[in-house]
Design an enzyme around this catalytic site. Structure first.
Site, mmCIF file in Angstrom:
data_model
loop_
_atom_site.group_PDB
_atom_site.id
_atom_site.type_symbol
_atom_site.label_atom_id
_atom_site.label_comp_id
_atom_site.label_asym_id
_atom_site.label_seq_id
_atom_site.Cartn_x
_atom_site.Cartn_y
_atom_site.Cartn_z
ATOM 1 C CD GLU A 262 -7.310 -0.324 0.695
ATOM 2 O OE1 GLU A 262 -6.902 -1.628 1.323
ATOM 3 O OE2 GLU A 262 -6.805 0.737 1.076
ATOM 4 C CG HIS B 298 -5.656 -1.049 9.090
ATOM 5 N ND1 HIS B 298 -5.694 0.032 8.158
ATOM 6 C CD2 HIS B 298 -5.341 -0.469 10.452
ATOM 7 C CE1 HIS B 298 -5.826 1.078 8.919
ATOM 8 N NE2 HIS B 298 -5.682 0.986 10.143
ATOM 9 C CG ASN C 6 -1.730 1.184 1.367
ATOM 10 O OD1 ASN C 6 -1.387 2.324 0.888
ATOM 11 N ND2 ASN C 6 -3.004 0.936 1.740
ATOM 12 N NE ARG D 142 -7.277 11.185 5.477
ATOM 13 C CZ ARG D 142 -8.083 10.469 6.649
ATOM 14 N NH1 ARG D 142 -7.381 9.790 7.451
ATOM 15 N NH2 ARG D 142 -9.336 10.862 7.002
ATOM 16 C CD GLU E 7 -7.132 -6.033 2.993
ATOM 17 O OE1 GLU E 7 -6.978 -5.885 1.596
ATOM 18 O OE2 GLU E 7 -6.774 -4.933 3.473
ATOM 19 C CB THR F 171 -9.687 1.932 7.467
ATOM 20 O OG1 THR F 171 -9.341 2.961 6.443
ATOM 21 C CG2 THR F 171 -11.155 1.262 7.344
ATOM 22 C CG HIS G 274 0.533 6.083 4.699
ATOM 23 N ND1 HIS G 274 -0.440 7.196 5.037
ATOM 24 C CD2 HIS G 274 -0.054 5.038 4.977
ATOM 25 C CE1 HIS G 274 -1.266 6.797 5.508
ATOM 26 N NE2 HIS G 274 -1.556 5.410 5.449
ATOM 27 N NE ARG H 146 -8.196 7.312 4.375
ATOM 28 C CZ ARG H 146 -9.078 7.017 5.405
ATOM 29 N NH1 ARG H 146 -10.233 7.511 5.285
ATOM 30 N NH2 ARG H 146 -8.823 6.040 6.234
ATOM 31 C CG HIS I 294 -8.172 3.781 0.942
ATOM 32 N ND1 HIS I 294 -8.289 3.918 2.378
ATOM 33 C CD2 HIS I 294 -9.304 4.479 0.507
ATOM 34 C CE1 HIS I 294 -9.482 4.155 2.799
ATOM 35 N NE2 HIS I 294 -10.130 4.590 1.463
HETATM 36 C C1 LIG Z 1 -8.424 0.068 4.233
HETATM 37 C C2 LIG Z 1 -7.105 0.294 4.698
HETATM 38 O O1 LIG Z 1 -6.629 -0.212 5.830
HETATM 39 C C3 LIG Z 1 -6.070 1.169 4.268
HETATM 40 O O2 LIG Z 1 -6.260 1.811 2.995
HETATM 41 C C4 LIG Z 1 -5.571 2.197 5.202
HETATM 42 O O3 LIG Z 1 -6.956 2.839 5.313
HETATM 43 C C5 LIG Z 1 -4.755 3.367 4.475
HETATM 44 O O4 LIG Z 1 -4.268 4.114 5.010
HETATM 45 P P1 LIG Z 1 -5.439 5.439 5.771
HETATM 46 O O5 LIG Z 1 -6.529 4.603 6.551
HETATM 47 O O6 LIG Z 1 -4.209 6.079 6.642
HETATM 48 O O7 LIG Z 1 -5.654 6.209 4.787
HETATM 49 N N1 LIG Z 2 -6.044 -2.506 3.352
HETATM 50 C C1 LIG Z 2 -4.789 -2.444 4.571
HETATM 51 C C2 LIG Z 2 -3.719 -1.781 3.837
HETATM 52 O O1 LIG Z 2 -3.832 -1.573 2.550
HETATM 53 C C3 LIG Z 2 -2.354 -1.084 4.423
HETATM 54 O O2 LIG Z 2 -2.765 -0.659 5.809
HETATM 55 P P1 LIG Z 2 -1.597 -0.177 6.733
HETATM 56 O O3 LIG Z 2 -0.498 -1.137 6.656
HETATM 57 O O4 LIG Z 2 -1.196 1.106 6.199
HETATM 58 O O5 LIG Z 2 -2.018 0.060 7.934
#
Ligand SMILES: CC(=O)[C@@H](O)[C@H](O)COP(=O)(O)O
Ligand SMILES: NCC(=O)COP(=O)(O)O
Length: 254
Positions: free
Chosen positions: A75, A197, A7, A49, A157, A106, A10, A45, A43
């Site tokens: 996502e 997550h 993911n 953000r 998931e 989330t 960030h 959003r 993701h």
């Molecule tokens: C759904 C999930 O778990 C991820 O997409 C996570 O949410 C990404 O990071 P943020 O929640 O910080 O946007």
């Molecule tokens: N769906 C969870 C994800 O994509 C990553 O979550 P995180 O490791 O950034 O908390």
């Protein structure tokens, strides 16, 4: 072997902090693939953000042009805007997630039973648009597994946030057991099982050892580690830890 979805949200968080053009999520995706990522998760959003519409478009184009070689897991919240956007992009995978505007991250899984018709309609629209696999980001409960199977989702998931945030070793064991029970129940109901997550380099092992889980999506911890170790090493190390945990679990079963 268990897959690792990286993911890259960030990476965009760092960029958006200053509204610069760096660091580039596309570059992160390229480095992640070079280091063994099996897929790239983003993701988009509703509040934009971190990941922006342009990021998703650039990534989608790079997959189309075979500059990226794995596939995208997008996502998305279940709103008209986001589902219409996901249908236009039609990535290989879409994961439907709940969103609260003020949340730091989330907070929980989708309440599929309450939003049954909307979830079912979203799965059908996305599938008709060419998305190969729609997953539901849900809490690790038996009820959520039953609702996901009933609504016709092929994949869930499991939200591992409560496990990651567990304040004591006892709570950690309880949360892990919830994940394990939900994973086996989901599998028994015919679902494919992903999880993610809050997973990091010290807590991922026990989740990767649940052999019915096919895929982990991990972002925040890898981006944080990359600040010191570089992105490729951060990805490679996570994958090695996951694989070692899975191999040990499989050897223990045979
Ligand atoms: C759904 C999930 O778990 C991820 O997409 C996570 O949410 C990404 O990071 P943020 O929640 O910080 O946007
Ligand atoms: N769906 C969870 C994800 O994509 C990553 O979550 P995180 O490791 O950034 O908390």
């Amino acid at each position: 072997m268990i897959r690792l979805g990286i993911n890259i949200d960030h990476v965009a968080t760092v960029r958006q902090a200053r509204r610069t053009i760096y660091p580039s999520p596309l570059h992160a995706a390229q480095l992640a693939e070079a280091a063994g990522a099996d897929l790239i998760t983003v993701h988009l959003r509703e509040d934009r953000r971190h990941i922006q519409d342009d990021d998703v478009a650039v990534l989608a184009q790079a997959f189309k042009a075979r500059e990226l070689h794995t596939y995208m897991n997008l996502e998305s919240a279940i709103t008209e805007e986001m589902i219409a956007h996901a249908c236009r992009i039609a990535p290989r995978d879409v994961c439907l997630v709940p969103e609260k505007r003020e949340e730091v991250t989330t907070e929980g899984g989708l309440d599929v039973a309450t939003h049954f018709d909307a979830v079912q309609a979203a799965i059908q629209r996305l599938t008709a648009a060419g998305v190969q696999q729609v997953s539901l980001f849900v809490d690790p409960t038996i009820e959520a597994m039953r609702a996901a199977a009933d609504v016709g989702a092929p994949v869930v998931e499991l939200h591992t946030g409560c496990y990651a945030d567990a304040p004591t070793p006892e709570a950690l064991s309880q949360e892990l057991e919830r994940i394990r029970i939900a994973a086996y129940e989901g599998k028994r109901l015919g679902l494919r099982i992903h999880a993610g997550h809050g997973l990091h380099y010290e807590n991922v092992q026990a989740v990767a050892a649940i052999t019915v889980i096919d895929e982990l999506n991990i972002g925040h911890a890898i981006v944080a580690r990359a600040v010191f170790d570089g992105f490729e090493k951060a990805v490679r190390d996570m994958k090695a830890i996951m694989h070692q945990a899975r191999l040990t679990a499989l050897r223990g079963q045979s």
